[in-house]
Design a protein around this motif. Structure first.
Motif: not given
Length: 291
Positions: A172-195
């Motif tokens: 579930h998301s609090l926003g309305i983005a169809d998608a946000v894809t993030v590239l980071a140094r690790d997947a955990a950081s990318a996951d949190a930031a994308a959220t």
């Protein structure tokens, strides 16, 4: 719930790991003996990942703060570390669970092994390894409308994790983005930031957006009674731009703070980019998967 399952897919290259809500595809490239050993290590580590998380689930559903709490499990510690760096906004370690599991399994798979490339794809949140001189391609979700939907990541790039979030996704998301894809140094950081970036792509109070309390949809949701998006009707070009710009502010903040390397935000056929996405250099490397 059945226990952890592991099986090679029909292509004979990729390993499928499943336990309850966790569904991973892992693949390694290199000497066959090294690859076989890597898969054994991935299976062994995967066997206890969910059990460890369940044991600390109550605290993992509580909001994070700047000072990391002490968790016993390695995956839980990855989750906590990722979200604490972004704790100025409401976030719980669960926002990084998929990416952290991918990071944890990949770390086990590559430990002591000589592999050219490898990845762990947890439902589109991907952790990967590259040896010197290697590169891999990734497909970016939410693309189209003229957006180049492939990125090529080389060993020299610092990207080692990709994650995607949005109101249409699994969580579930609090926003309305169809998608946000993030590239980071690790997947955990990318996951949190994308959220968090996906949460920020929003038009609060807009009548075209339907929302429900998260715990009405999932009683044990870490979001509690916060209103999550369930439908988005037609938006004007101006409204789409306003929502994307709100998310872009957060994405640019994270890039500026060094928390992520880049982010691509998508809504209603439009997009924004923070940071610099690695360009597709017509790589001959195997594509990771759809992020």
């Amino acid at each position: 719930m059945i226990g952890p399952q592991a099986a090679m897919l029909s292509d004979g290259r990729r390993l499928h790991l499943n336990h309850g809500p966790i569904d991973l595809i892992v693949e390694a490239f290199g000497d066959p003996m090294e690859v076989d050993a890597a898969y054994r290590q991935a299976k062994l580590r995967f066997d206890t990942v969910l059990i460890e998380l369940v044991g600390e689930l109550a605290e993992l559903r509580r909001p994070a703060c700047a000072n990391p709490r002490s968790f016993t499990g390695a995956t839980a510690r990855r989750m906590e570390q990722a979200v604490c760096r972004m704790s100025g906004r409401f976030i719980t370690p669960m926002a990084a669970v998929a990416g952290s599991v991918a990071d944890e399994v990949l770390a086990a798979m590559t430990s002591g092994r000589r592999l050219d490339r490898s990845y762990a794809n947890n439902g589109g949140d991907i952790s990967f390894h590259l040896a010197p001189g290697m590169q891999m391609r990734a497909a970016v979700a939410g693309t189209g409308h003229g957006f180049a939907d492939r990125v090529t990541i080389r060993f020299e790039d610092t990207v080692r994790g990709i994650a995607t979030s949005g109101w249409r996704g699994r969580s579930h998301s609090l926003g309305i983005a169809d998608a946000v894809t993030v590239l980071a140094r690790d997947a955990a950081s990318a996951d949190a930031a994308a959220t968090l970036i996906a949460n920020a792509v929003d038009l609060p109070g807009h009548p075209a957006i339907k929302r429900m309390p998260a715990n009405d949809l999932a009683p044990d949701s870490d979001l509690g009674s916060r209103m999550v998006t369930t439908a988005v009707s037609r938006l004007s070009a101006t409204e789409t731009a306003d929502a994307l710009e709100a998310g872009l502010l957060v994405a640019e903040e994270f890039v500026g703070r060094g928390l992520v390397l880049s982010a691509a935000l998508f809504l209603n056929g439009e997009h924004r980019v923070a940071g610099t996405l690695p360009s597709d250099r017509n790589s001959t490397g195997r594509e990771l998967a759809h992020a």
